[in-house]
Design a protein around this motif. Structure first.
Motif, PDB file in Angstrom:
ATOM      1  N   ALA A 106       0.733  -1.218   0.067  1.00  0.00           N
ATOM      2  CA  ALA A 106       0.061  -0.009   0.044  1.00  0.00           C
ATOM      3  C   ALA A 106       1.009   1.224  -0.053  1.00  0.00           C
ATOM      4  CB  ALA A 106      -0.861  -0.167   1.108  1.00  0.00           C
ATOM      5  N   LEU A 107       0.530   2.138  -0.957  1.00  0.00           N
ATOM      6  CA  LEU A 107       1.447   3.271  -1.194  1.00  0.00           C
ATOM      7  C   LEU A 107       0.678   4.643  -0.929  1.00  0.00           C
ATOM      8  CD1 LEU A 107       4.274   4.663  -1.659  1.00  0.00           C
ATOM      9  CD2 LEU A 107       3.904   3.900  -4.149  1.00  0.00           C
ATOM     10  N   ILE A 108       0.783   5.255   0.072  1.00  0.00           N
ATOM     11  CA  ILE A 108      -0.049   6.534   0.313  1.00  0.00           C
ATOM     12  C   ILE A 108       1.012   7.624   0.019  1.00  0.00           C
ATOM     13  CG2 ILE A 108      -1.147   7.953   1.825  1.00  0.00           C
ATOM     14  CD1 ILE A 108      -1.532   5.020   3.249  1.00  0.00           C
ATOM     15  N   ALA A 109       0.607   8.579  -0.823  1.00  0.00           N
ATOM     16  CA  ALA A 109       1.462   9.637  -1.263  1.00  0.00           C
ATOM     17  C   ALA A 109       0.946  11.065  -0.452  1.00  0.00           C
ATOM     18  CB  ALA A 109       1.597   9.960  -2.838  1.00  0.00           C
ATOM     19  N   SER A 140       0.673   9.748 -11.872  1.00  0.00           N
ATOM     20  CA  SER A 140       1.918   9.037 -11.706  1.00  0.00           C
ATOM     21  C   SER A 140       1.752   7.763 -12.777  1.00  0.00           C
ATOM     22  CB  SER A 140       2.070   8.119 -10.361  1.00  0.00           C
ATOM     23  OG  SER A 140       3.218   7.194 -10.345  1.00  0.00           O
ATOM     24  N   CYS A 141       2.852   7.665 -13.532  1.00  0.00           N
ATOM     25  CA  CYS A 141       2.835   6.351 -14.371  1.00  0.00           C
ATOM     26  C   CYS A 141       2.890   4.979 -13.546  1.00  0.00           C
ATOM     27  CB  CYS A 141       3.774   6.399 -15.351  1.00  0.00           C
ATOM     28  SG  CYS A 141       5.475   6.860 -15.159  1.00  0.00           S
ATOM     29  N   ALA A 142       3.094   4.959 -12.263  1.00  0.00           N
ATOM     30  CA  ALA A 142       3.258   3.797 -11.440  1.00  0.00           C
ATOM     31  C   ALA A 142       1.870   3.538 -11.034  1.00  0.00           C
ATOM     32  CB  ALA A 142       4.086   3.870 -10.332  1.00  0.00           C
ATOM     33  N   PRO A 143       1.392   2.385 -11.047  1.00  0.00           N
ATOM     34  CA  PRO A 143      -0.122   2.096 -10.833  1.00  0.00           C
ATOM     35  C   PRO A 143      -0.437   2.128  -9.187  1.00  0.00           C
ATOM     36  CG  PRO A 143       1.161   0.192 -11.613  1.00  0.00           C
ATOM     37  CD  PRO A 143       1.959   1.224 -11.783  1.00  0.00           C
ATOM     38  N   GLY A 144      -1.481   2.641  -8.964  1.00  0.00           N
ATOM     39  CA  GLY A 144      -2.136   2.065  -7.466  1.00  0.00           C
ATOM     40  C   GLY A 144      -1.502   3.291  -6.541  1.00  0.00           C
ATOM     41  N   VAL A 145      -1.019   4.444  -6.710  1.00  0.00           N
ATOM     42  CA  VAL A 145      -0.619   5.395  -5.917  1.00  0.00           C
ATOM     43  C   VAL A 145      -1.695   6.174  -5.479  1.00  0.00           C
ATOM     44  CG1 VAL A 145       0.716   7.457  -5.579  1.00  0.00           C
ATOM     45  CG2 VAL A 145       1.817   5.623  -6.816  1.00  0.00           C
ATOM     46  N   ALA A 146      -2.145   6.089  -4.046  1.00  0.00           N
ATOM     47  CA  ALA A 146      -3.296   6.783  -3.392  1.00  0.00           C
ATOM     48  C   ALA A 146      -2.503   8.119  -2.786  1.00  0.00           C
ATOM     49  CB  ALA A 146      -3.857   5.781  -2.801  1.00  0.00           C
ATOM     50  N   VAL A 147      -3.613   8.951  -2.870  1.00  0.00           N
ATOM     51  CA  VAL A 147      -3.090  10.500  -2.734  1.00  0.00           C
ATOM     52  C   VAL A 147      -3.844  11.112  -1.828  1.00  0.00           C
ATOM     53  CG1 VAL A 147      -2.240  12.591  -3.665  1.00  0.00           C
ATOM     54  CG2 VAL A 147      -1.863  10.626  -5.023  1.00  0.00           C
ATOM     55  N   VAL A 148      -3.207  11.951  -0.958  1.00  0.00           N
ATOM     56  CA  VAL A 148      -3.848  12.957   0.018  1.00  0.00           C
ATOM     57  C   VAL A 148      -3.886  14.210  -0.186  1.00  0.00           C
ATOM     58  CG1 VAL A 148      -3.845  11.091   1.933  1.00  0.00           C
ATOM     59  CG2 VAL A 148      -2.396  12.746   1.960  1.00  0.00           C
ATOM     60  N   ALA A 162      -8.122   8.271   0.694  1.00  0.00           N
ATOM     61  CA  ALA A 162      -7.059   8.387  -0.271  1.00  0.00           C
ATOM     62  C   ALA A 162      -7.656   8.317  -1.665  1.00  0.00           C
ATOM     63  CB  ALA A 162      -6.145   7.065   0.050  1.00  0.00           C
ATOM     64  N   VAL A 163      -6.888   9.021  -2.534  1.00  0.00           N
ATOM     65  CA  VAL A 163      -7.768   9.518  -3.869  1.00  0.00           C
ATOM     66  C   VAL A 163      -6.824   9.277  -5.010  1.00  0.00           C
ATOM     67  CG1 VAL A 163      -8.653  11.528  -5.024  1.00  0.00           C
ATOM     68  CG2 VAL A 163      -8.671  11.558  -2.380  1.00  0.00           C
ATOM     69  N   VAL A 164      -7.236   8.764  -5.954  1.00  0.00           N
ATOM     70  CA  VAL A 164      -6.546   8.631  -7.294  1.00  0.00           C
ATOM     71  C   VAL A 164      -7.092   9.472  -8.517  1.00  0.00           C
ATOM     72  CG1 VAL A 164      -6.255   6.059  -6.765  1.00  0.00           C
ATOM     73  CG2 VAL A 164      -8.238   6.734  -8.248  1.00  0.00           C
ATOM     74  N   ASN A 165      -6.576   9.675  -9.508  1.00  0.00           N
ATOM     75  CA  ASN A 165      -6.788  10.573 -10.671  1.00  0.00           C
ATOM     76  C   ASN A 165      -8.223  10.342 -11.087  1.00  0.00           C
ATOM     77  OD1 ASN A 165      -6.601  12.470 -12.594  1.00  0.00           O
ATOM     78  ND2 ASN A 165      -5.175  11.251 -13.968  1.00  0.00           N
TER      79      ASN A 165
END
Lengths: 219, 219, 219, 219, 219, 219, 219, 219
Positions: free
Chosen positions: B165-168, B191-199, C197-200
């Motif tokens: 799990a990757l939270i950015a 991101s071109c890496a899949p599955g990065v989740a962002v806050v 957590a959010v994605v595009n």
């Protein structure tokens, strides 16, 4: 057309070392045919950029025959490319297959002016080994053009591994916040690798010109 | 203050597993003191976030003494952190020293709820070996929080090397097109890496909560 | 095509646990056919995303027959999905019928990798009882993917009622200030519920990958 | 000051039912003192909005004494409020304590014109029971003003539960993509609940005026 | 500070030809002092950028004495600049006096690495003769750094008159639509002169690094 | 379609006084036909909004016959409008002929629920006498919906002359900085006339709902 | 300062009819003092714009005494204004008291070059009679400068009533979506009145120069 | 159509000196035919702007015959242009061939009202001699309309060489950050040449009207 006669800048090459290119987007077929007629009357050589397949197909047959057209890059040559001036001094490094429409424009612009280039495609940094496996080959060139869309992380990783002139072209590849290329543009401008120089989104022609400006000082 | 009585969500932990935190930015000192008074009356434990040094200094002495305040992260604990629940299951990986105000907030939020974390700082990808040299250590954690500003290329490179799990968390570090953190945010989302989740930008607290949501399913 | 040979990242699954998917938007039919040929030569399994009906229809017949194509999600399978690994551990919760093109992409991506999912559709919070009536069913899953456009209020309400891993996908549904999905994206990032957590925008594929990253730690 | 004499719109109340208010932000203390002098000479009643504590403190003592100043809302009364016209017909519903500077401005503006209001604070929908527990009380009012920042999900949930006139005020509470209030504004405008009407960010004065426009038709 | 130890990239010069600089904006005085201590222990030479007068004044006296600080450019040298490597090969051409904070940073960065530069200031194209009168002097350099804010028209006119490597730095000079430098940035990127390469707003350091990347190939 | 069954909010009218409308933009013809089938099975009345001429033409003949479709507003009625409840209490005031697609949607939405409306078209304030000549007629209504694009100055002038409930709808009419309607939206929100309440760009349906919310309190 | 000598454009008046003004924002006091010294040595007359009270107070006493400074407009005269050239041919029409800092800059710039102006203040169109009551007086001038912030509706109403040259200046007055003046700028550019010409936000100096360009043709 | 009768502003010419033009974009063919019928019934003369080739082709034959249509500018005349009022007093100066769609609209609008214009095309400043070679001819006109896209540097260079009324029109020519014309618009507004007045993107009609406003004062 009398009141809107076209004034091409035929002396540009003398002044800054490369010819004016014809930017075709937004021009009518009538305008383009008129320009090509002028250019052929002067026996001018020209690169045409952003010439869509639709525009190309609509040109008079004589114009179409005079042009060497490549559809992925949407470029055409009027007149023959200059003879290559030696081994490739520019490497074109791109992140993904979807960026080909830009990297091909870089390559075609350079070649028209007699510059060979090494193409290193599909080395996006989500699969890091693809780039690190070819870094020594890349380092042999004094100029690199980096082509990437989406997050454009390629430019930063390359900037940390390569010390020569580095020109980055953001592409409009992607969707959502990536679409249009603004995210790639901003990420390249805000790169934490120092000295990355950037051109407009999808501007392969401009990146090639920037490379030729650098090469001028080398010769 | 009668007509604006404060209604804290004291049952949140029962519902979703962690307490409401007090978001202090934009609150007057009077409001904060009133909240602390209520909380102490109920013997509630609380995390305070975005409590500026100025706000902290202006609190009544009794409130200041009741708080464990850390100025870089601008967090304070009312009440003791929970006992650690075992070895670190979260790694906090950050690009540069300027991102410390966020990565420290992640760490402090986790620790208040009893979660240890491994901190891997200063591994921005412009110097790639710093990250690759520690990747095995990072891979030992089921959750990673990646903290970076500017072009945020760290998230993509990490996303290609790490499969948990990757939270950015984008940070507002930088200037020009980077300032405010929007470029980092967009680069992480694209991101071109899949599955990065962002806050949200600078939201170390939120990243820690997202990590704890993941950890809930693990236990 | 010689100078632009395609370099697929066939080892990605070993590194991060799921295969590279082929992002089809912006690729020519020639590129896609070339990729499919390479992949079949290696007997590779692949997910194709953002494959438009027009692109799909223009593929050579042999390619079309090799693919399991679903038009709402614009996804295709090359090769069979993995066998399901047990009961659904992911719930896909969506606000409205117009969001189906995204929630279906989440579902199809998960299923290709052998993950079943529970679909809870049309529970937008303007009719709150639709969500609260199914909340216990949702709570039985360690991961939820929330799909919503416009104001994306679903993410916040869900975030206050559910304590597991919560991955939010904004959709481009809507018009005016909603169109493009930026408002939904920003509302999810600025949610007053902690740990969303959010994605595009419209990135159902990315949300599924984020869910699989979480599930990795659970097994 | 001769060439920039001030022309107040003293007849506005006759035309549209409420007086011109003095918007103090960006005005010098000299301008404000000049306006107050004119107003007192005409024995005019006035509401002052966005009068900062610094501006207020810098006014001549006579002006300060003539004003009833409230610092959270940054409003001041010149002259007494009108007598209340009966029970509260407006409910002011706000998401969090940080929104008090706006909800208080709504309340003070209404009260100056003789309208009582019911204040329902701290009912953000991340803790849904806080709102649903008071919904019957809210429904007793023909007009609701909803005040929320960040993702502003309160407006949508309220819009699905309440059928009277609903005026939403986004606030600038928050940080990152929330800061400035644009996300709250856009989320309210793109609400999936129908008929939510929105005013400018932090514009408590404007929301109160919109409420009074509605009340005019009721009497 | 134990858990956030600083990891400087001391090998960067070997890899890409110039040292890591210390970006001081957003760092606390404690962090800066810690970095300077590390650097002096290793007898490292360093450039510090964006070191504000306030930060500089707050450093310990020993640190201040070790630094050669220049306030307009907000740069400092730790250690002596390298000896100049011959006549100036870079011209720094700027539009107005207000751009000095950036052009000085270019100059100082170059000089620290042993590169002399020719400064051509105050040649904005609203007074065209100022630039055309010095164009021959400018043409004698293989690299030009163009510094301009507001509409940044200098970059385009220069790009049409000069054929060497051209690196453009937009500045945040101006107000209204100019403020922040976005208009200058976009105008440089959209220049109708071909081959202008651009760095981030106010990024004099980056422009100097881009120039040094070019110069590397020349030597 | 099994896994994405549609959950209409059939009880909305009881809760907030008007039915859920079917927002057709972005829905496939299959989805729409499925919804219409469900609705007819329940003998439900429905308003359809943003039903394009292309979507309408592609519906099954039985569905098309069941609908009363109006192409300018892109609305359709399933079932008969309610009987009018008396004289018009809403005036729809619009700036130009190009705004008809929105003002017609307001009118059709109101009429479906049994509300008559007075239409005052083409009274943009660049020709001020057109508005002032009809202001007394307008003042006779307790609610006004103002429809304007471009600079939306109509809302402000009207707001200074009319004291009832004023709901403003920005339209996407125009080009350049006007296109998309953002300028009209922002100008309405920043109106110097107090109490203008605004809905999303082109949201005639929402404006009609806001008007009905107000009318509820009047009856 | 040697390497950054200042090159003023002393011949600008001969070329385009008015002198270069000194834009003081962002210049250090040392730069300003250096410019004033140069100017006095040449006995040059100069207008200084955006000279803040802080900058003015920090100038050497001799410089301060040489300047005629006006704080609201932040302008200063070095040397006497030219004698007025006859009756006012420019009317400066402004919406509100908060716009005085801009309208005063217009007036001071014109007067320095010998142009009288008629000031018509506080005629915002939310109180329409204020403008219509003075329209005949305004019509007597061949040039009007319209100054307004927020929604800038004044420009459109004026553009429909007045047929001479109309130069509009948006101001940064306001908050929320108005703040910064972008809404006023866009509304003026998208005005439904034809032929409104616009300058940058808060650019009173530029509006005065535009007016003088027009007046040149009249004489 | 009964309820949406069209109210043309037939008295505009008396009030401000030029007729209302019919803005055709976004209008249906039915609306346009209705307007033309009204206009012919009143024997009104009219300019139609933004009439696309598609709209023109779809008009009834009688309407098409009554119109003098020019496709590049997308303008049509209903009725004959006024007789020219003497030699050209306006010069239309444009940067490139791609800007012809706008400069032609300027020319056609002026000519319809009886104003001749001098056209100076293809003088973009990347080839500076093209402009400087014609500057004396340009200076002979009291009004110049400058038409440019991309970086719009033409406006600034012209503004430094020409002292009469200067009206700048940004065009949407270009791509990437240029596309849409926002960069050209902002660069013109932020021009370092004083007194450049700007109209909306692609607004050739508005620029012609602004020129006619200036010419009114000259006669």
């Amino acid at each position: 057309m009398a009141s809107h006669e076209i004034t091409l800048d035929f002396e540009r090459a003398d002044r800054i070392g490369f010819d004016e290119a014809i930017f075709c987007q937004g021009k009518t077929v009538e305008h383009l045919a008129h320009i090509l007629e002028q250019a052929r009357a002067k026996k001018a050589r020209f690169l045409l950029t952003r010439l869509s397949a639709e525009q190309h197909a609509a040109l008079p047959a004589a114009d179409r025959q005079a042009l060497d057209y490549e559809p992925v890059s949407r470029t055409a040559y009027l007149g023959a490319p200059l003879d290559p001036k030696g081994p490739a001094r520019v490497a074109i490094v791109s992140a993904g297959t979807s960026d080909a429409f830009v990297s091909r424009e870089v390559e075609r612009t350079l070649r028209f002016s007699g510059h060979a280039a090494t193409v290193v495609a599909d080395v996006g940094v989500a699969g890091l080994h693809r780039l690190t496996g070819r870094i020594e080959e890349i380092r042999a060139h004094p100029v690199v053009v980096a082509v990437a869309g989406m997050d454009a992380a390629l430019a930063t990783v390359l900037g940390g591994l390569y010390g020569g002139a580095l020109i980055a072209v953001p592409t409009s590849t992607g969707y959502g916040v990536a679409a249009g290329g603004t995210t790639a543009l901003h990420a390249m401008l805000a790169s934490c690798a120092p000295g990355v120089a950037v051109v407009n989104i999808d501007n392969g022609y401009g990146a090639a010109c920037a490379a030729m400006r650098v090469l001028r000082g080398l010769s």
